[in-house]
Design a protein around this motif. Structure first.
Motif, mmCIF file in Angstrom:
data_model
loop_
_atom_site.group_PDB
_atom_site.id
_atom_site.type_symbol
_atom_site.label_atom_id
_atom_site.label_comp_id
_atom_site.label_asym_id
_atom_site.label_seq_id
_atom_site.Cartn_x
_atom_site.Cartn_y
_atom_site.Cartn_z
ATOM 1 N N PRO A 59 0.822 -1.211 0.000
ATOM 2 C CA PRO A 59 0.000 0.000 0.000
ATOM 3 C C PRO A 59 0.857 1.262 0.000
ATOM 4 O O PRO A 59 1.978 1.273 0.500
ATOM 5 C CB PRO A 59 -0.804 -0.124 1.299
ATOM 6 C CG PRO A 59 0.022 -1.022 2.171
ATOM 7 C CD PRO A 59 0.666 -1.989 1.231
ATOM 8 N N GLY A 60 0.316 2.316 -0.600
ATOM 9 C CA GLY A 60 1.075 3.571 -0.665
ATOM 10 C C GLY A 60 2.214 3.455 -1.651
ATOM 11 O O GLY A 60 2.016 3.159 -2.834
ATOM 12 N N THR A 61 3.421 3.655 -1.188
ATOM 13 C CA THR A 61 4.610 3.528 -2.032
ATOM 14 C C THR A 61 4.863 2.054 -2.333
ATOM 15 O O THR A 61 5.088 1.254 -1.424
ATOM 16 C CB THR A 61 5.845 4.129 -1.329
ATOM 17 O OG1 THR A 61 5.594 5.495 -1.013
ATOM 18 C CG2 THR A 61 7.075 4.033 -2.214
ATOM 19 N N ASP A 62 4.818 1.688 -3.617
ATOM 20 C CA ASP A 62 5.000 0.272 -3.959
ATOM 21 C C ASP A 62 6.476 -0.120 -3.899
ATOM 22 O O ASP A 62 7.355 0.708 -3.669
ATOM 23 C CB ASP A 62 4.390 -0.050 -5.328
ATOM 24 C CG ASP A 62 5.085 0.673 -6.479
ATOM 25 O OD1 ASP A 62 6.240 1.119 -6.310
ATOM 26 O OD2 ASP A 62 4.476 0.790 -7.559
ATOM 27 N N GLY A 63 6.722 -1.418 -4.114
ATOM 28 C CA GLY A 63 8.084 -1.924 -3.981
ATOM 29 C C GLY A 63 9.058 -1.377 -5.002
ATOM 30 O O GLY A 63 10.257 -1.274 -4.726
ATOM 31 N N ILE A 64 8.564 -1.031 -6.190
ATOM 32 C CA ILE A 64 9.460 -0.499 -7.230
ATOM 33 C C ILE A 64 9.968 0.878 -6.836
ATOM 34 O O ILE A 64 11.176 1.142 -6.862
ATOM 35 C CB ILE A 64 8.728 -0.425 -8.588
ATOM 36 C CG1 ILE A 64 8.192 -1.803 -8.997
ATOM 37 C CG2 ILE A 64 9.667 0.135 -9.645
ATOM 38 C CD1 ILE A 64 9.234 -2.871 -9.122
ATOM 39 N N GLU A 65 9.053 1.762 -6.452
ATOM 40 C CA GLU A 65 9.462 3.107 -6.035
ATOM 41 C C GLU A 65 10.280 3.037 -4.749
ATOM 42 O O GLU A 65 11.251 3.781 -4.579
ATOM 43 C CB GLU A 65 8.225 3.988 -5.838
ATOM 44 C CG GLU A 65 8.543 5.403 -5.338
ATOM 45 C CD GLU A 65 9.498 6.168 -6.256
ATOM 46 O OE1 GLU A 65 10.252 7.019 -5.731
ATOM 47 O OE2 GLU A 65 9.492 5.919 -7.479
ATOM 48 N N ALA A 66 9.891 2.147 -3.832
ATOM 49 C CA ALA A 66 10.654 1.994 -2.594
ATOM 50 C C ALA A 66 12.079 1.535 -2.896
ATOM 51 O O ALA A 66 13.038 1.993 -2.262
ATOM 52 C CB ALA A 66 9.961 1.000 -1.668
ATOM 53 N N THR A 67 12.233 0.638 -3.867
ATOM 54 C CA THR A 67 13.572 0.191 -4.267
ATOM 55 C C THR A 67 14.404 1.366 -4.752
ATOM 56 O O THR A 67 15.573 1.534 -4.363
ATOM 57 C CB THR A 67 13.461 -0.870 -5.388
ATOM 58 O OG1 THR A 67 12.835 -2.040 -4.870
ATOM 59 C CG2 THR A 67 14.838 -1.229 -5.936
ATOM 60 N N ARG A 68 13.816 2.186 -5.599
ATOM 61 C CA ARG A 68 14.519 3.349 -6.133
ATOM 62 C C ARG A 68 15.000 4.260 -5.000
ATOM 63 O O ARG A 68 16.133 4.753 -5.011
ATOM 64 C CB ARG A 68 13.595 4.103 -7.091
ATOM 65 C CG ARG A 68 14.268 5.257 -7.834
ATOM 66 C CD ARG A 68 13.324 5.847 -8.865
ATOM 67 N NE ARG A 68 13.063 4.915 -9.962
ATOM 68 C CZ ARG A 68 11.915 4.285 -10.163
ATOM 69 N NH1 ARG A 68 10.899 4.466 -9.346
ATOM 70 N NH2 ARG A 68 11.775 3.453 -11.179
#
Length: 220
Positions: A59-68
């Motif tokens: 939820p919210g920030t997904d794993g792709i953006e979180a990875t970045r």
């Protein structure tokens, strides 16, 4: 050395399961758990884990953006993306964001542990199918090898390191490179580590792309 691991998944039961598996390993230690992408970024900044197990869908920030963002706030951390769905779009987006690996959640525990150790050691954990599809995806913007200009960073490599990089670019494993170049596998790993360091690359996948972009290897 103990591999310090941050677990990021919105399902509490999965976080507990991963943590249980990791705690049973003498060379691994789960150091934190995150239920969403923003929490994963915050904990990565605070804890500086060696490896982050990152769920794609949160939820919210997904794993792709979180990875970045994790790569930005904690450069030494390596991200291993876990997903329920074997979709190229997730693999491409995750690798493009800086992830060093991509695994399905139904991967066997021993395969997960091997992947974590590989990522922590600087290897990329991507299936051959994903690697092939990634190169096909990149093909339109890769040079065709007909030009003479090459990336100046190639001059930082020794002749042997260039030979190893060529084989990495062709998709060979360390074992296959050792057999091809008549080297010990440990020697190949040492060469690859120096190649990544000299070229400023994070992992094997970036080395493959660099080999093509620098015209050291031509697209088939």
């Amino acid at each position: 050395m103990t591999i310090r691991i941050l677990i990021a998944d919105d399902e509490a039961l999965l976080r507990m399961a991963f943590s249980t598996v990791l705690e049973a390993q003498p060379d691994m230690a789960p150091v934190g758990e995150a239920a969403d992408g923003m929490q994963a970024v915050r904990l990565a900044r605070e804890l500086r884990p060696d490896v982050v197990l990152m769920d794609v869908r949160m939820p919210g920030t997904d794993g792709i953006e979180a990875t970045r963002q994790v790569i930005r706030v904690s450069p030494p951390s390596r991200v291993l993306i876990l997903t329920t769905f074997d979709l190229d779009e997730y693999a491409f987006a995750g690798l493009g964001a800086g992830a060093s690996g991509f695994l399905l959640k139904n991967t066997r525990p021993e395969e997960l542990l091997t992947a974590i150790r590989g990522v922590a050691a600087g290897d990329a954990v991507v299936s051959p199918r994903i690697t092939r599809r990634l190169l096909e995806h990149l093909r339109p913007r890769l040079p065709d090898g007909s030009g003479t200009e090459r990336d100046e960073r190639l001059s930082r490599l020794s002749a042997r390191e260039r030979e190893v990089l060529v084989q990495v670019g062709r998709g060979l494993s360390n074992t296959e490179i050792a057999a091809t170049l008549y080297l010990a596998e440990a020697t190949v790993k040492s060469h690859l580590g120096r190649i990544l360091q000299k070229l400023g690359l994070r992992d094997r996948i970036q080395a493959v792309v660099f080999a093509y972009e620098s015209r050291l290897v031509r697209p088939a």
